[in-house]
Design a protein around this motif. Structure first.
Motif, PDB file in Angstrom:
ATOM      1  N   VAL A  73       0.849  -1.198   0.000  1.00  0.00           N
ATOM      2  CA  VAL A  73       0.000   0.000   0.000  1.00  0.00           C
ATOM      3  C   VAL A  73       0.880   1.241   0.000  1.00  0.00           C
ATOM      4  O   VAL A  73       1.895   1.305   0.703  1.00  0.00           O
ATOM      5  CB  VAL A  73      -0.910   0.015   1.246  1.00  0.00           C
ATOM      6  CG1 VAL A  73      -1.707   1.319   1.322  1.00  0.00           C
ATOM      7  CG2 VAL A  73      -1.844  -1.188   1.240  1.00  0.00           C
ATOM      8  N   TYR A  74       0.512   2.225  -0.820  1.00  0.00           N
ATOM      9  CA  TYR A  74       1.171   3.527  -0.733  1.00  0.00           C
ATOM     10  C   TYR A  74       0.116   4.615  -0.751  1.00  0.00           C
ATOM     11  O   TYR A  74      -1.008   4.418  -1.201  1.00  0.00           O
ATOM     12  CB  TYR A  74       2.218   3.719  -1.827  1.00  0.00           C
ATOM     13  CG  TYR A  74       1.722   3.667  -3.254  1.00  0.00           C
ATOM     14  CD1 TYR A  74       1.401   4.836  -3.933  1.00  0.00           C
ATOM     15  CD2 TYR A  74       1.617   2.458  -3.929  1.00  0.00           C
ATOM     16  CE1 TYR A  74       0.968   4.799  -5.258  1.00  0.00           C
ATOM     17  CE2 TYR A  74       1.195   2.408  -5.249  1.00  0.00           C
ATOM     18  CZ  TYR A  74       0.873   3.584  -5.902  1.00  0.00           C
ATOM     19  OH  TYR A  74       0.445   3.536  -7.205  1.00  0.00           O
ATOM     20  N   HIS A  75       0.492   5.767  -0.229  1.00  0.00           N
ATOM     21  CA  HIS A  75      -0.461   6.855  -0.023  1.00  0.00           C
ATOM     22  C   HIS A  75      -0.094   8.105  -0.813  1.00  0.00           C
ATOM     23  O   HIS A  75       1.075   8.468  -0.911  1.00  0.00           O
ATOM     24  CB  HIS A  75      -0.520   7.246   1.456  1.00  0.00           C
ATOM     25  CG  HIS A  75      -1.138   6.228   2.339  1.00  0.00           C
ATOM     26  ND1 HIS A  75      -0.961   6.216   3.709  1.00  0.00           N
ATOM     27  CD2 HIS A  75      -1.966   5.175   2.068  1.00  0.00           C
ATOM     28  CE1 HIS A  75      -1.637   5.205   4.244  1.00  0.00           C
ATOM     29  NE2 HIS A  75      -2.249   4.557   3.271  1.00  0.00           N
ATOM     30  N   TRP A  76      -1.124   8.744  -1.368  1.00  0.00           N
ATOM     31  CA  TRP A  76      -1.038  10.143  -1.795  1.00  0.00           C
ATOM     32  C   TRP A  76      -1.779  10.928  -0.727  1.00  0.00           C
ATOM     33  O   TRP A  76      -2.943  10.648  -0.429  1.00  0.00           O
ATOM     34  CB  TRP A  76      -1.707  10.347  -3.154  1.00  0.00           C
ATOM     35  CG  TRP A  76      -0.880   9.904  -4.315  1.00  0.00           C
ATOM     36  CD1 TRP A  76      -0.918   8.701  -4.946  1.00  0.00           C
ATOM     37  CD2 TRP A  76       0.118  10.672  -4.993  1.00  0.00           C
ATOM     38  NE1 TRP A  76      -0.014   8.655  -5.964  1.00  0.00           N
ATOM     39  CE2 TRP A  76       0.639   9.855  -6.021  1.00  0.00           C
ATOM     40  CE3 TRP A  76       0.623  11.957  -4.835  1.00  0.00           C
ATOM     41  CZ2 TRP A  76       1.635  10.290  -6.892  1.00  0.00           C
ATOM     42  CZ3 TRP A  76       1.619  12.393  -5.707  1.00  0.00           C
ATOM     43  CH2 TRP A  76       2.113  11.562  -6.713  1.00  0.00           C
ATOM     44  N   ARG A  77      -1.112  11.924  -0.142  1.00  0.00           N
ATOM     45  CA  ARG A  77      -1.699  12.683   0.952  1.00  0.00           C
ATOM     46  C   ARG A  77      -1.767  14.170   0.612  1.00  0.00           C
ATOM     47  O   ARG A  77      -0.869  14.699  -0.056  1.00  0.00           O
ATOM     48  CB  ARG A  77      -0.863  12.503   2.232  1.00  0.00           C
ATOM     49  CG  ARG A  77      -0.892  11.094   2.806  1.00  0.00           C
ATOM     50  CD  ARG A  77       0.145  10.926   3.907  1.00  0.00           C
ATOM     51  NE  ARG A  77      -0.018   9.632   4.580  1.00  0.00           N
ATOM     52  CZ  ARG A  77      -0.592   9.471   5.754  1.00  0.00           C
ATOM     53  NH1 ARG A  77      -1.066  10.534   6.411  1.00  0.00           N
ATOM     54  NH2 ARG A  77      -0.715   8.272   6.294  1.00  0.00           N
ATOM     55  N   ASP A  78      -2.815  14.817   1.067  1.00  0.00           N
ATOM     56  CA  ASP A  78      -2.920  16.264   0.959  1.00  0.00           C
ATOM     57  C   ASP A  78      -2.547  16.845   2.322  1.00  0.00           C
ATOM     58  O   ASP A  78      -3.227  16.607   3.321  1.00  0.00           O
ATOM     59  CB  ASP A  78      -4.328  16.698   0.565  1.00  0.00           C
ATOM     60  CG  ASP A  78      -4.415  18.209   0.376  1.00  0.00           C
ATOM     61  OD1 ASP A  78      -4.848  18.887   1.321  1.00  0.00           O
ATOM     62  OD2 ASP A  78      -4.026  18.693  -0.698  1.00  0.00           O
ATOM     63  N   ARG A  79      -1.460  17.576   2.338  1.00  0.00           N
ATOM     64  CA  ARG A  79      -0.916  18.025   3.624  1.00  0.00           C
ATOM     65  C   ARG A  79      -1.831  19.049   4.301  1.00  0.00           C
ATOM     66  O   ARG A  79      -1.927  19.090   5.526  1.00  0.00           O
ATOM     67  CB  ARG A  79       0.469  18.626   3.400  1.00  0.00           C
ATOM     68  CG  ARG A  79       1.260  18.833   4.685  1.00  0.00           C
ATOM     69  CD  ARG A  79       2.684  19.221   4.372  1.00  0.00           C
ATOM     70  NE  ARG A  79       3.515  19.190   5.564  1.00  0.00           N
ATOM     71  CZ  ARG A  79       4.822  19.422   5.557  1.00  0.00           C
ATOM     72  NH1 ARG A  79       5.441  19.680   4.427  1.00  0.00           N
ATOM     73  NH2 ARG A  79       5.524  19.396   6.676  1.00  0.00           N
ATOM     74  N   GLN A  80      -2.520  19.862   3.514  1.00  0.00           N
ATOM     75  CA  GLN A  80      -3.342  20.918   4.105  1.00  0.00           C
ATOM     76  C   GLN A  80      -4.588  20.362   4.787  1.00  0.00           C
ATOM     77  O   GLN A  80      -4.965  20.806   5.868  1.00  0.00           O
ATOM     78  CB  GLN A  80      -3.741  21.931   3.026  1.00  0.00           C
ATOM     79  CG  GLN A  80      -2.567  22.761   2.509  1.00  0.00           C
ATOM     80  CD  GLN A  80      -3.014  23.837   1.547  1.00  0.00           C
ATOM     81  OE1 GLN A  80      -4.007  23.685   0.833  1.00  0.00           O
ATOM     82  NE2 GLN A  80      -2.290  24.949   1.525  1.00  0.00           N
ATOM     83  N   THR A  81      -5.227  19.371   4.154  1.00  0.00           N
ATOM     84  CA  THR A  81      -6.479  18.845   4.698  1.00  0.00           C
ATOM     85  C   THR A  81      -6.281  17.572   5.514  1.00  0.00           C
ATOM     86  O   THR A  81      -7.166  17.173   6.269  1.00  0.00           O
ATOM     87  CB  THR A  81      -7.462  18.538   3.564  1.00  0.00           C
ATOM     88  OG1 THR A  81      -6.937  17.459   2.767  1.00  0.00           O
ATOM     89  CG2 THR A  81      -7.681  19.760   2.687  1.00  0.00           C
ATOM     90  N   GLY A  82      -5.131  16.914   5.342  1.00  0.00           N
ATOM     91  CA  GLY A  82      -4.901  15.644   6.017  1.00  0.00           C
ATOM     92  C   GLY A  82      -5.546  14.461   5.322  1.00  0.00           C
ATOM     93  O   GLY A  82      -5.475  13.329   5.805  1.00  0.00           O
TER      94      GLY A  82
END
Length: 402
Positions: free
Chosen positions: A77-86
């Motif tokens: 599993v790998y993640h794409w994350r949005d740092r501003q919204t979490g």
């Protein structure tokens, strides 16, 4: 002093992962090969650390995939994350287990592959590993390639049927051929920091591989067996001393954990990132593979993997040519397949990944986030994306090129 001429069917410049894979493949197929490396061992390069599923399939035929799995970490599993919204968008390679025996990435430093293979090559009757030997010149004609190897006590000349340049971004082999290396260099530098501190103890639901988008400062956060690595962009105008300072380290880790000042680092490295492709991967009796033929940014982990794919594609054809099973024009297909795929897939995909990571303010950033949300919720699009990101799509495209 110059020694008497030696003989080999293939000389390979560079004992990084690509050169070691090429040498192992050729030796296992009965080709007499010399692997020449400037350094005194397989260098400890800390940048590349991701092995994709099809690469593991290839390495399994060389008997080394399980070694990497045992030394590394499985990352299905790998993640794409949005740092501003979490917000976290999760991608699970188990979804493509119908096409591979290895439905995961392996996180393991690339030098482990090079060192394992170079060590085993010494046991191969058809292989000679020559550390401390630098390719400084070569000449080719209809009869073969004469390669000059510089070492501490002089110069050794080797007459070979073919030469493979796997000698990295500053490839002397490519430069001697006069092949252009087209593309561009990103304006920002990349700063890589590593720590043994368990960042995942403070960040819930953290995968081994995380791409974190943020208009202000994107980052990549990934785990290898010994450390967590953080990759962040830096302006070309920033003072290198400041980038490597405790102040910068504290700021980067302070955005991740409660006490960035308390984090101790193992490495702090600055490097430039390029998107470049050689005008040709083949010239007469010389083949280019890996970083000597193409460079791209590290987002997606395509660099080392595509170089290993070069090695398997080119060496399979080289074996046929050397054994008289095909004519030398088969090597032109290597160039067409690997260079086309590099242009059409690897370069475009890494540029697209970079655009997503960089983000932009306002509506542009929101559009990119919305596109990723659509991707993760659409079964068909998500499968296509997983096959593309794991590099199965590029391999199929290459195979289709005549």
């Amino acid at each position: 002093m110059t020694r008497e001429m030696e003989r080999a069917q293939v000389v390979i410049a560079g004992a990084g992962p690509v050169g070691c894979v090429a040498a192992t493949y050729l030796a296992k197929h009965g080709i007499d090969v010399i692997l020449a490396e400037t350094g005194l061992d397989a260098a400890q390069d800390l940048r590349a650390s991701t092995f994709h599923s099809p690469t593991l399939e290839m390495l399994d035929t060389l008997g080394v995939a399980q070694d990497l799995i045992d030394m590394g970490l499985k990352a299905p599993v790998y993640h794409w994350r949005d740092r501003q919204t979490g917000e976290v968008l999760s991608f699970d390679l188990a979804e493509i287990s119908d096409v591979t025996r290895f439905p995961f990435r392996v996180q393991c430093e690339q030098y482990h592959l090079a060192r394992t293979l170079s060590s085993r090559l010494t046991e191969q009757a058809k292989a000679r590993v020559m550390f401390g030997h630098r390719v400084i010149h070569f000449e080719q004609d209809d009869q073969g390639v004469t390669v000059s190897l510089e070492h501490v006590t002089g110069i050794t000349k080797v007459h070979a049927d073919y030469l493979i340049g796997a000698d990295g971004a500053n490839s002397l082999v490519r430069k001697w051929l006069g092949i252009e290396f087209d593309g561009f260099t990103y304006p920002e530098h990349f700063l890589c920091l590593s720590t043994k501190q368990r960042i995942d103890d403070e960040i819930p639901n953290l995968a081994y591989v995380n791409y974190v988008s943020d208009p202000k400062e994107w980052l990549v956060l990934l785990r290898v067996p010994s450390v967590w690595r953080v990759l962040v962009p830096a302006s070309a105008e920033d003072d290198p001393a400041w980038l490597l300072s405790d102040e910068k380290k504290n700021a980067v880790f302070g955005g991740l954990v409660a006490d960035g000042e308390a984090v101790k680092t193992e490495h702090r490295t600055i490097y430039r990132v390029h998107q470049r492709v050689a005008k040709s991967f083949h010239h007469g009796r010389v083949l280019l593979m890996g970083d000597s033929a193409h460079l791209n940014n590290p987002l997606g982990g395509f660099g080392m993997n595509s170089g290993i794919h070069d090695a398997f594609n080119g060496c399979e054809k080289l074996v046929q040519v050397i054994k008289g099973e095909a004519g030398p024009d088969l090597l032109e297909r290597y160039d067409r397949q690997r260079r086309t795929v590099t242009h059409d897939f690897t370069q475009q995909q890494t540029i697209a990944n970079m655009a997503i990571m960089r983000g932009e303010k306002g509506e542009a950033h929101q559009r990119k986030l919305d596109a990723m949300r659509t991707l993760v919720t659409d079964d068909t699009l998500r499968r296509e994306y997983l096959l593309k990101q794991s590099m199965f799509t590029s391999l199929a495209e290459a195979e289709a090129i005549a």
